[in-house]
Design an enzyme around this catalytic site. Sequence first.
Site, PDB file in Angstrom:
ATOM      1  N   GLY A   1      37.622  44.152  30.663  1.00  0.00           N
ATOM      2  CA  GLY A   1      37.291  43.852  32.061  1.00  0.00           C
ATOM      3  C   GLY A   1      38.478  43.242  32.774  1.00  0.00           C
ATOM      4  O   GLY A   1      39.615  43.330  32.294  1.00  0.00           O
ATOM      5  N   ASN A   2      38.252  42.642  33.914  1.00  0.00           N
ATOM      6  CA  ASN A   2      39.328  41.944  34.617  1.00  0.00           C
ATOM      7  C   ASN A   2      38.746  40.736  35.355  1.00  0.00           C
ATOM      8  O   ASN A   2      37.540  40.518  35.337  1.00  0.00           O
ATOM      9  CB  ASN A   2      40.079  42.893  35.561  1.00  0.00           C
ATOM     10  CG  ASN A   2      39.167  43.481  36.608  1.00  0.00           C
ATOM     11  OD1 ASN A   2      38.599  42.778  37.428  1.00  0.00           O
ATOM     12  ND2 ASN A   2      38.990  44.818  36.570  1.00  0.00           N
ATOM     13  N   HIS A   3      39.614  39.973  35.994  1.00  0.00           N
ATOM     14  CA  HIS A   3      39.190  38.687  36.582  1.00  0.00           C
ATOM     15  C   HIS A   3      38.624  38.794  38.000  1.00  0.00           C
ATOM     16  O   HIS A   3      38.438  37.774  38.654  1.00  0.00           O
ATOM     17  CB  HIS A   3      40.373  37.711  36.614  1.00  0.00           C
ATOM     18  CG  HIS A   3      40.830  37.302  35.246  1.00  0.00           C
ATOM     19  ND1 HIS A   3      40.020  36.621  34.379  1.00  0.00           N
ATOM     20  CD2 HIS A   3      41.995  37.504  34.590  1.00  0.00           C
ATOM     21  CE1 HIS A   3      40.668  36.397  33.254  1.00  0.00           C
ATOM     22  NE2 HIS A   3      41.879  36.933  33.357  1.00  0.00           N
TER      23      HIS A   3
END
Length: 406
Positions: free
Chosen positions: A214-216
């Site tokens: 995923g990412n932030h």
Amino acid sequence: MLHGKKILLGISGSIAAYKSITLLRLLIRSGAEVKVVMTPAARDFVTPLTLSTLSKNPVGIEMFDENAWANHVMLGRWADLMLIAPLSCNTLAKMAGGLCDNLLLAVYLSATCPVWVAPAMDDDMWNHPTTKRNLYLLQEYGNKIIPAEKGELASGLFGMGRMSEPEEILALINKYFDQASHVPKKVSDSLWGKKVLVSAGPTFEPIDPVRFIGNHSSGKMGIALASELASRGANVNLVMGPGVEIPELGGIDVTKVKTAEEMYQACLGLFSGSDIAIMAAAVADYTPVETAVEKIKKENGEMTIQLKKTRDILKELGKQKRDGQYLVGFALETNNEKQHALGKLKSKNADMIVLNSLNDAGAGFGYDTNKVTIFDKEGGEWAFPQKSKAEVASDIVDLIIEKNGI
Ligand code: CTP
């Protein structure tokens, strides 16, 4: 509360008109000023005397009364919101066709405020293809449909077509005005009737049942954009990635997705019906070739996950874009920012690209602020100072409106 709000209540000929009396009382109790217009057929269900007594205003029914002409234009301009509840099948069909053979229809056609309708009819009428088409048309014209509910009907049958309960309609109206009042600047209706697609948040690409790539992304920029657009009257479809708490947002339809592929499918499905699309999501560029069915157990040595490219949603929308559709992308960069942003503008066939650089303090993932530079395909460049994401959303929407001559 609805203090100072002017509501024009339209009543058409349906047994559910008895609920209009409760609705009228609830509106008045909430502080709204209410005027009523009714179709001649509605008189068979509720009396003008009851309605004028409760609203403390004369009730409009006929276009011409004795020697006087009812000024439908001024009534349509007086209101902050016109609410037709109940909306009968007959009035629905006339509104969809643009007919104007009574005062309520004339007011509807000349109304400059938002128009909401709460349909009420029998199950079979509700399911008729003409009804579905007419409701679709009404929505296309920019009106808001308060969906009918399932339940006991006047015919004795059980099914779809019950008008939404007055308390629920009141809650929707309260939410609408409440949200509008939170917008710091004057609420403009300039996007009324426009359909806007917004993507927001990250995507999660599953490795196995418990892990993902995923990412932030916090989704805050996309949510701020959706709120700003809705407050200016647009019908917003917000396609949201996972892990983001979605606040209560009036006037916004939220589609929740997890993976880049799900986001692709949702956005592609909604794009053809959209006037404007803003892709603010941080979509994963790669996804595992395979997702393990069972949790992967650790073993000695290193492990490798093979990844394949995801589909580029913005690029695909750029390919499918028709005349009259406006496409906005984002670019999050760490180096050669302008060059990369302009490259994305061109390669993805976007009309506008919003650049935020991770090198700017207070910009990018997780912050409540952002600092953007906007480029458009005509060569325009607008650099903004650091602002709250709500203010940045407002700047972006202002520019979209200006560039589209809305
Ligand atoms: N985007 C998209 N679908 C993808 C990847 C990106 O729709 N699979 C969109 C984003 O929502 C954004 C724009 O493309 O509007 C640019 O995203 P960004 O991550 O900055 O760039 P990428 O195209 O992914 O290129 P790179 O990661 O190499 O910078």
